[in-house]
Design a protein around this motif. Structure first.
Motif, PDB file in Angstrom:
ATOM      1  N   TRP A 490       0.829  -1.195   0.000  1.00 50.88           N
ATOM      2  CA  TRP A 490       0.000   0.000   0.000  1.00 50.88           C
ATOM      3  C   TRP A 490       0.866   1.249   0.000  1.00 50.88           C
ATOM      4  CZ3 TRP A 490      -0.954   4.322   3.009  1.00 50.88           C
ATOM      5  CH2 TRP A 490      -2.098   5.046   2.646  1.00 50.88           C
ATOM      6  N   GLY A 491       0.351   2.279  -0.629  1.00 43.69           N
ATOM      7  CA  GLY A 491       1.031   3.562  -0.668  1.00 43.69           C
ATOM      8  C   GLY A 491       0.160   4.591  -1.361  1.00 43.69           C
ATOM      9  N   CYS A 492       0.764   5.681  -1.780  1.00 38.68           N
ATOM     10  CA  CYS A 492       0.067   6.749  -2.496  1.00 38.68           C
ATOM     11  C   CYS A 492       0.773   6.985  -3.821  1.00 38.68           C
ATOM     12  CB  CYS A 492       0.054   8.035  -1.669  1.00 38.68           C
ATOM     13  SG  CYS A 492      -0.818   7.876  -0.092  1.00 38.68           S
ATOM     14  N   LEU A 493       0.010   7.068  -4.896  1.00 39.99           N
ATOM     15  CA  LEU A 493       0.557   7.198  -6.239  1.00 39.99           C
ATOM     16  C   LEU A 493       0.617   8.664  -6.644  1.00 39.99           C
ATOM     17  CD1 LEU A 493      -1.384   4.292  -8.006  1.00 39.99           C
ATOM     18  CD2 LEU A 493       0.871   4.216  -6.919  1.00 39.99           C
ATOM     19  N   HIS A 494       1.753   9.050  -7.208  1.00 41.63           N
ATOM     20  CA  HIS A 494       1.909  10.402  -7.744  1.00 41.63           C
ATOM     21  C   HIS A 494       1.264  10.439  -9.121  1.00 41.63           C
ATOM     22  CE1 HIS A 494       4.848  13.634  -9.450  1.00 41.63           C
ATOM     23  NE2 HIS A 494       3.652  14.135  -9.183  1.00 41.63           N
ATOM     24  N   THR A 495       0.211  11.272  -9.285  1.00 44.70           N
ATOM     25  CA  THR A 495      -0.573  11.252 -10.523  1.00 44.70           C
ATOM     26  C   THR A 495      -0.439  12.525 -11.360  1.00 44.70           C
ATOM     27  OG1 THR A 495      -2.526  12.071  -9.356  1.00 44.70           O
ATOM     28  CG2 THR A 495      -2.248   9.676  -9.526  1.00 44.70           C
ATOM     29  N   ALA A 496      -0.049  13.655 -10.765  1.00 41.74           N
ATOM     30  CA  ALA A 496       0.036  14.907 -11.525  1.00 41.74           C
ATOM     31  C   ALA A 496       0.882  15.910 -10.759  1.00 41.74           C
ATOM     32  CB  ALA A 496      -1.364  15.483 -11.792  1.00 41.74           C
ATOM     33  N   ALA A 497       1.281  16.977 -11.461  1.00 41.34           N
ATOM     34  CA  ALA A 497       2.050  18.059 -10.843  1.00 41.34           C
ATOM     35  C   ALA A 497       1.487  19.393 -11.293  1.00 41.34           C
ATOM     36  CB  ALA A 497       3.530  17.946 -11.212  1.00 41.34           C
ATOM     37  N   LEU A 498       1.374  20.326 -10.366  1.00 37.99           N
ATOM     38  CA  LEU A 498       0.951  21.693 -10.658  1.00 37.99           C
ATOM     39  C   LEU A 498       2.161  22.594 -10.426  1.00 37.99           C
ATOM     40  CD1 LEU A 498      -2.521  21.575  -8.871  1.00 37.99           C
ATOM     41  CD2 LEU A 498      -2.088  21.507 -11.337  1.00 37.99           C
ATOM     42  N   GLN A 499       2.644  23.189 -11.504  1.00 40.37           N
ATOM     43  CA  GLN A 499       3.930  23.874 -11.471  1.00 40.37           C
ATOM     44  C   GLN A 499       3.900  25.093 -10.553  1.00 40.37           C
ATOM     45  OE1 GLN A 499       6.285  22.283 -12.936  1.00 40.37           O
ATOM     46  NE2 GLN A 499       4.876  20.840 -13.926  1.00 40.37           N
ATOM     47  N   ALA A 500       4.882  25.146  -9.653  1.00 41.22           N
ATOM     48  CA  ALA A 500       5.129  26.288  -8.762  1.00 41.22           C
ATOM     49  C   ALA A 500       3.951  26.609  -7.844  1.00 41.22           C
ATOM     50  CB  ALA A 500       5.507  27.535  -9.579  1.00 41.22           C
ATOM     51  N   LEU A 501       3.000  25.694  -7.706  1.00 41.08           N
ATOM     52  CA  LEU A 501       1.816  25.993  -6.905  1.00 41.08           C
ATOM     53  C   LEU A 501       2.158  26.158  -5.424  1.00 41.08           C
ATOM     54  CD1 LEU A 501      -1.269  26.374  -6.983  1.00 41.08           C
ATOM     55  CD2 LEU A 501      -1.470  23.957  -6.416  1.00 41.08           C
ATOM     56  N   GLY A 502       3.109  25.376  -4.922  1.00 42.40           N
ATOM     57  CA  GLY A 502       3.499  25.517  -3.524  1.00 42.40           C
ATOM     58  C   GLY A 502       4.066  26.883  -3.228  1.00 42.40           C
ATOM     59  N   TYR A 503       4.884  27.398  -4.123  1.00 40.47           N
ATOM     60  CA  TYR A 503       5.475  28.726  -3.954  1.00 40.47           C
ATOM     61  C   TYR A 503       4.396  29.797  -4.049  1.00 40.47           C
ATOM     62  CZ  TYR A 503       8.244  32.871  -5.114  1.00 40.47           C
ATOM     63  OH  TYR A 503       8.782  34.138  -5.135  1.00 40.47           O
ATOM     64  N   ILE A 504       3.479  29.640  -4.995  1.00 37.44           N
ATOM     65  CA  ILE A 504       2.429  30.635  -5.208  1.00 37.44           C
ATOM     66  C   ILE A 504       1.482  30.692  -4.021  1.00 37.44           C
ATOM     67  CG2 ILE A 504       0.390  31.148  -6.605  1.00 37.44           C
ATOM     68  CD1 ILE A 504       1.977  29.915  -8.993  1.00 37.44           C
ATOM     69  N   GLN A 505       1.045  29.536  -3.556  1.00 39.65           N
ATOM     70  CA  GLN A 505       0.040  29.511  -2.488  1.00 39.65           C
ATOM     71  C   GLN A 505       0.588  30.111  -1.204  1.00 39.65           C
ATOM     72  OE1 GLN A 505      -2.816  26.338  -2.361  1.00 39.65           O
ATOM     73  NE2 GLN A 505      -2.432  25.961  -0.202  1.00 39.65           N
ATOM     74  N   ALA A 506       1.889  29.957  -0.971  1.00 40.30           N
ATOM     75  CA  ALA A 506       2.485  30.506   0.257  1.00 40.30           C
ATOM     76  C   ALA A 506       2.354  32.019   0.333  1.00 40.30           C
ATOM     77  CB  ALA A 506       3.944  30.080   0.343  1.00 40.30           C
ATOM     78  N   SER A 507       2.227  32.679  -0.814  1.00 40.56           N
ATOM     79  CA  SER A 507       2.148  34.147  -0.829  1.00 40.56           C
ATOM     80  C   SER A 507       0.724  34.673  -0.769  1.00 40.56           C
ATOM     81  CB  SER A 507       2.818  34.684  -2.109  1.00 40.56           C
ATOM     82  OG  SER A 507       2.089  34.284  -3.269  1.00 40.56           O
ATOM     83  N   LYS A 508      -0.264  33.785  -0.832  1.00 43.07           N
ATOM     84  CA  LYS A 508      -1.669  34.216  -0.860  1.00 43.07           C
ATOM     85  C   LYS A 508      -2.253  34.141   0.548  1.00 43.07           C
ATOM     86  CE  LYS A 508      -1.788  34.913  -5.316  1.00 43.07           C
ATOM     87  NZ  LYS A 508      -0.346  34.787  -5.582  1.00 43.07           N
ATOM     88  N   GLU A 509      -2.078  35.199   1.321  1.00 40.52           N
ATOM     89  CA  GLU A 509      -2.481  35.202   2.726  1.00 40.52           C
ATOM     90  C   GLU A 509      -3.998  35.200   2.892  1.00 40.52           C
ATOM     91  OE1 GLU A 509      -0.557  38.425   4.656  1.00 40.52           O
ATOM     92  OE2 GLU A 509       1.461  37.557   4.470  1.00 40.52           O
TER      93      GLU A 509
END
Length: 599
Positions: A490-509
């Motif tokens: 059992w595990g979790c499958l990587h199915t897609a990537a959203l480019q730079a979303l982690g960096y972007i979301q961190a700036s949206k207070e």
């Protein structure tokens, strides 16, 4: 022990050459429609002051997606009507909002209730809660944009206690092959006062206390079975998660669940079996009982009193005392201390227990005052009958002196006490993990540390657990928890990537919701008020941008578009939903349909 596994990204889904987003000023068609009845929007009561309450109310998404149909969406109005939205009609002047069911209203005043929630189990079945303690199993018929069948109630059940508010997180239906039996599994979330939680073990086992955790998250896993045309309750399991629950889902075919949470936490109640550890040893012989007394007790014509001594630091949250008409059970933390049938029946309503300086006193009111008790608990020889409380105290003093001078501690006090800890010694418990919990064994079987922040979660294909998005470096990676049918670890499958979303979301207070469509061609971040940010991915063929770096003449092919919209409303954003064509934004009185891609 849990099996440790890793979340391993697929390299072919990562794009190390991605350059960034280019702001686009292209206008997007926005269709604004007034909803027939204002959207339900309950807020915490004056007593619901914890962070868990604020999170449960504030991040509730009032737009409900149907994994079995991409033509429709749903919302619940303030008068508890469930409205179906025909997505194909949103680009016209006559949008179709159809009331498909009225949730029964049990009370006009709903202070402290959660917002009503809806979860689709199959193409013809749903579960609904009014937010105040009742769960409804509903036959919806086949749900399409044109189907106008009225929904029909199959079961309304209040098994969560005395009307405690709860929210439905996920549900799944399992139909056994070659059998007419169907099992419906539902996950619900409650935020309860620590003194109101029904538990088979002490909540202090997971670090709970009135000072640190006056309210805790309780995740309840409820199962119903469908047999001979009728739905009936099957079983309930309850997990206490005092330090934060971020994600929970049931894994196909309904035998286990997946959690993202912070330790410590665990199962505290099972309606089919006891989760506390049993008595540590078999009952002893009579000649041994004098040297191994666990409790003292005395009786009068009206009542029986029991005394048990624990450490002076013991609090009421270290104990579970269950008094029934013919049985008594004491659990210290997660270990059963006393459990058995009483000599005679008692009156539960007038029986009480208290704890002071580590000494537990239980007063049992006799039903028949003419009977003398020859023993307290049947076949338990660890009790010592005494004349009264003073005699019991004297006996305990002698017994404790004997214990303190036994070989092993030399009569000295313990070297270490938790009270000597300074604040800097406390474990911050900031590590967040993903777990698989097996419902048959009540054990956590798999565990992985999250390497990045949880950004959001999104619906998957019908029958699958919702996927979740984690920050990986600057990107957002979509992970799909595996079902239990797959013949691999059992595990979790990587199915897609959203480019730079982690960096972007961190700036949206001011961000309230993050959503992405099934094809992952864009991601949308919705502020609580006014602003919506759309980030189109490089693989979105209709919106790619071909650019050249002017100083060098180098072609830059991996730049995608960013679009910013101002929503024409002063109302708070209550819901967001992304389809491959539309981005939907819901406020109290309006629904905005933003056409992001062509059909």
């Amino acid at each position: 022990m849990e099996k440790i596994f890793e979340l391993r990204p697929k390299k072919d889904l990562l794009d190390p050459t991605f350059e960034g987003y280019k702001l686009s000023l292209d206008a997007l068609p926005v269709y604004k429609h007034e909803v027939p009845v204002a959207v339900e929007h309950l807020k915490p009561s004056d007593e619901q002051l914890s962070y868990s309450h604020v999170k449960t109310f504030g991040l509730h998404n009032h737009l409900i997606e149907d994994p079995w149909s991409d033509e429709i969406a749903f919302f619940i109005s303030k008068d508890l009507q469930i409205f179906k939205i025909n997505l194909h009609s949103l680009a016209s002047q006559n949008p179709e909002f159809t009331s498909v069911w009225q949730i029964p209203q049990r009370s006009e005043r709903r202070d402290g209730w959660f917002n009503a929630s809806l979860s689709f189990v199959s193409s013809e079945l749903a579960v609904v809660t009014d937010g105040g303690g009742v769960l409804h199993i509903i036959d919806t018929n086949i749900r399409t944009s044109t189907n106008s069948h009225t929904w029909e109630v199959k079961l309304s059940n209040q098994i969560m206690g005395s009307g405690e508010p709860f929210k439905v997180l996920h549900s799944i239906l399992n139909a056994e092959e070659g059998s007419q039996l169907e099992t419906l599994s539902v996950l619900v979330l409650k935020v309860e006062s620590i003194d109101q939680v029904e538990s088979q073990i002490a909540l202090s086992t997971f670090g709970c206390s009135e000072k640190e955790t006056p309210f805790i998250n309780c995740l309840e896993w409820i199962e119903y079975e469908h047999k001979d045309g009728n739905w009936s309750f099957k079983q309930l399991k309850r997990l206490a998660i005092p330090h934060g629950l971020d994600y929970a889902s049931i894994l196909s075919p309904g035998k286990s669940i997946c959690l993202i949470a912070r330790e410590p936490f665990g199962i505290i109640f099972d309606s089919t079996k006891n989760v506390a550890a049993p008595l540590p040893s078999p009952q002893m012989d009579e000649d041994e009982s004098e040297n191994k007394v666990a409790y003292t007790w005395a009786e009068t014509p009206e009542e029986v009193t029991l005394w048990v001594n624990f450490d002076k630091q013991t609090s009421k949250h270290d104990l579970v005392v269950k008094i029934e008409s013919q049985t008594l059970k004491i659990v210290h933390k997660n270990q059963t201390y006393l459990d058995g049938e009483l000599a005679h029946a008692i009156s539960v309503d007038t029986s009480t227990w208290t704890l002071s300086d580590g000494k537990l006193e239980i007063i049992l009111s006799k039903n028949n005052q003419s009977l003398n008790w020859s023993h307290l608990v049947l076949n338990d020889l660890r009790g010592r009958k005494v004349l009264d409380a003073e005699t019991a105290a004297e006996y305990e003093t002698v017994l404790n002196t004997t214990k303190d001078t036994q070989p092993g501690n030399g009569g000295r006090p313990p070297i270490f006490s938790s009270e000597q800890l300074e604040e800097c010694d406390d474990d911050m418990m900031d590590e967040t993990y993903i777990f698989r919990f097996d419902g048959e064994t009540n054990q956590f079987t798999h565990k992985a540390i999250l390497s990045g922040q949880l950004l959001f979660f999104t619906e998957s294909a019908p029958g699958l657990a919702p996927a979740f998005c984690l920050r990986h470096d600057v990107d957002g990676l979509i992970w799909q928890p595996m079902g239990d049918e797959l013949e691999q670890p059992w595990g979790c499958l990587h199915t897609a990537a959203l480019q730079a979303l982690g960096y972007i979301q961190a700036s949206k207070e001011q961000r309230k919701f993050t959503v992405a469509p099934p094809d992952m061609t864009y991601a949308a971040l919705c502020d609580a008020f006014t602003h919506v940010y759309i980030y189109r991915q490089p693989n979105c063929s209709s919106t790619g941008v071909e650019m050249v770096h002017r100083p060098t003449g180098r072609k830059v092919g991996n730049i995608a578009r960013q679009q910013v919209l101002n929503i024409d409303s002063s109302e708070e954003c209550l819901g967001a939903m992304a389809t491959n064509t539309f981005l939907l934004i819901l406020t109290s009185s309006s629904l905005f349909a933003i056409r992001v891609n062509s059909d």
